[in-house]
Design a protein around this motif. Structure first.
Motif, mmCIF file in Angstrom:
data_model
loop_
_atom_site.group_PDB
_atom_site.id
_atom_site.type_symbol
_atom_site.label_atom_id
_atom_site.label_comp_id
_atom_site.label_asym_id
_atom_site.label_seq_id
_atom_site.Cartn_x
_atom_site.Cartn_y
_atom_site.Cartn_z
ATOM 1 N N UNK A 1 -37.301 1.779 -21.901
ATOM 2 C CA UNK A 1 -36.123 2.645 -21.855
ATOM 3 C C UNK A 1 -34.862 1.916 -22.307
ATOM 4 N N UNK A 2 -35.032 1.042 -23.294
ATOM 5 C CA UNK A 2 -33.903 0.315 -23.864
ATOM 6 C C UNK A 2 -33.646 0.838 -25.270
ATOM 7 N N UNK A 3 -32.433 1.236 -25.518
ATOM 8 C CA UNK A 3 -32.064 1.737 -26.835
ATOM 9 C C UNK A 3 -30.922 0.897 -27.390
ATOM 10 N N UNK A 4 -30.954 0.676 -28.695
ATOM 11 C CA UNK A 4 -29.855 -0.033 -29.349
ATOM 12 C C UNK A 4 -29.768 -1.496 -29.008
ATOM 13 N N UNK A 5 -30.896 -2.125 -28.621
ATOM 14 C CA UNK A 5 -30.880 -3.558 -28.347
ATOM 15 C C UNK A 5 -31.492 -4.300 -29.518
ATOM 16 N N UNK A 6 -31.083 -5.541 -29.690
ATOM 17 C CA UNK A 6 -31.644 -6.341 -30.766
ATOM 18 C C UNK A 6 -30.582 -7.100 -31.511
ATOM 19 N N UNK A 7 -30.984 -7.656 -32.651
ATOM 20 C CA UNK A 7 -30.050 -8.458 -33.426
ATOM 21 C C UNK A 7 -28.838 -7.690 -33.887
ATOM 22 N N UNK A 8 -29.024 -6.401 -34.184
ATOM 23 C CA UNK A 8 -27.891 -5.594 -34.672
ATOM 24 C C UNK A 8 -26.822 -5.410 -33.617
ATOM 25 N N UNK A 9 -27.219 -5.504 -32.342
ATOM 26 C CA UNK A 9 -26.247 -5.307 -31.265
ATOM 27 C C UNK A 9 -25.813 -6.623 -30.624
ATOM 28 N N UNK A 10 -26.228 -7.729 -31.198
ATOM 29 C CA UNK A 10 -25.879 -9.033 -30.625
ATOM 30 C C UNK A 10 -24.374 -9.215 -30.586
ATOM 31 N N UNK A 11 -23.905 -9.831 -29.525
ATOM 32 C CA UNK A 11 -22.476 -10.045 -29.381
ATOM 33 C C UNK A 11 -21.967 -11.277 -30.089
ATOM 34 N N UNK A 12 -22.845 -11.952 -30.820
ATOM 35 C CA UNK A 12 -22.417 -13.142 -31.539
ATOM 36 C C UNK A 12 -23.184 -13.221 -32.861
ATOM 37 N N UNK A 13 -22.567 -13.834 -33.861
ATOM 38 C CA UNK A 13 -23.213 -14.053 -35.154
ATOM 39 C C UNK A 13 -22.937 -15.484 -35.597
ATOM 40 N N UNK A 14 -23.852 -16.028 -36.374
ATOM 41 C CA UNK A 14 -23.683 -17.378 -36.917
ATOM 42 C C UNK A 14 -23.036 -17.221 -38.286
ATOM 43 N N UNK A 15 -21.842 -17.721 -38.435
ATOM 44 C CA UNK A 15 -21.110 -17.556 -39.691
ATOM 45 C C UNK A 15 -21.228 -18.773 -40.605
ATOM 46 N N UNK A 16 -21.479 -19.930 -40.016
ATOM 47 C CA UNK A 16 -21.538 -21.142 -40.850
ATOM 48 C C UNK A 16 -22.317 -22.213 -40.110
ATOM 49 N N UNK A 17 -23.040 -23.008 -40.853
ATOM 50 C CA UNK A 17 -23.782 -24.136 -40.294
ATOM 51 C C UNK A 17 -23.432 -25.371 -41.106
ATOM 52 N N UNK A 18 -23.113 -26.464 -40.431
ATOM 53 C CA UNK A 18 -22.772 -27.718 -41.105
ATOM 54 C C UNK A 18 -23.551 -28.857 -40.471
#
Length: 257
Positions: A209-226
């Motif tokens: 009964x979980x809707x709209x969960x997953x990577x698309x709803x993540x509260x954070x994104x990785x913008x750059x890696x160094x």
């Protein structure tokens, strides 16, 4: 007593991790994967508790189909049942989303005690156990180096920088264990063969009964890696009669002493 253990399949930590160039996610396809070594201690802790107090162990994992290997290893070690929550939409989930999915599966299954590692070896957020406890509205007991059960009371030696604290909590509860809590057993041939006939549920977010969960709803994104900066050369101190004082001053500056 019903004990649920969270396990995770991760890229082998003994190999060099690789990142996907577009998403910066850890590459999981085409690489060697294993059950997170920290989770083995959680499975062993659960098995020891039910062997002493009675009950059964269920393992739950969220991940791709390859995550079944980690679940099956736990079953071969002695767990009674496995659950895998898998869906392409869960790819890229953050720690909170992971906790929501795991908590929903655990609640659906029913539990007296949930056991996890302190953190995953591939993510290192260290917040999922406490988030699961909050979502289930039960106490969280963390960093356990020793675990006992007295009736419905959990008794734990909680590892600290200075030694350990003695902590007690009433069941139901969530418990995270350290690598020093036990010595995980190896699956026997009989256990490996028997694991094939044990119950194994495959679930999707819709089943929980979980809707709209997953990577698309993540509260954070990785913008750059160094790359991490290279380690600088250390300071060489030659003893000209004042070496001890210079070393002591160096340690005081860094608040080591």
């Amino acid at each position: 007593m019903k004990v649920v253990v969270c396990v995770k399949q991760i890229p082998d930590p003994n190999t060099t991790g690789q990142l996907e160039p577009q998403t910066h996610f850890l590459k999981r396809e085409g690489v060697e994967v294993v059950m997170d070594p920290g989770d083995e201690f959680g499975v062993e802790a659960a098995l020891q508790l039910v062997e002493t107090n009675g009950g059964e162990v269920t393992v739950v994992s969220m991940g791709p189909e390859r995550g079944l290997d980690a679940v099956r290893k736990a079953l071969a070690m002695g767990a009674a049942k496995g659950i895998l929550i898998s869906d392409e939409g869960l790819r890229g989930s953050d720690a909170l989303t992971t906790a929501r999915v795991l908590a929903a599966a655990i609640k659906r299954e029913g539990f007296d005690l949930v056991i996890t590692a302190t953190e995953s070896t591939d993510g290192y957020t260290g917040v999922v156990p406490q988030a699961i406890a909050e979502l289930l509205d039960v106490p969280a007991v963390t960093f356990a180096k020793s675990v006992e059960l007295d009736g419905s009371t959990l008794k734990v030696k909680r590892q600290t920088e200075a030694g350990y604290d003695l902590v007690e909590a009433s069941l139901p509860a969530v418990l995270s264990v350290t690598a020093g809590v036990n010595e995980p057993r190896y699956p026997s041939l009989k256990g490996i063969m028997g694991a094939k006939s044990k119950p194994l549920d495959r679930l999707a977010p819709a089943d929980l009964d979980l809707a709209g969960v997953g990577g698309a709803s993540a509260g954070q994104t990785i913008t750059e890696v160094a790359n991490a900066p290279e380690r600088a050369a250390g300071e060489l101190i030659r003893d000209e009669g004042d070496a001890a004082k210079r070393i002591a001053d160096f340690l005081v500056q860094r608040k080591v002493i």
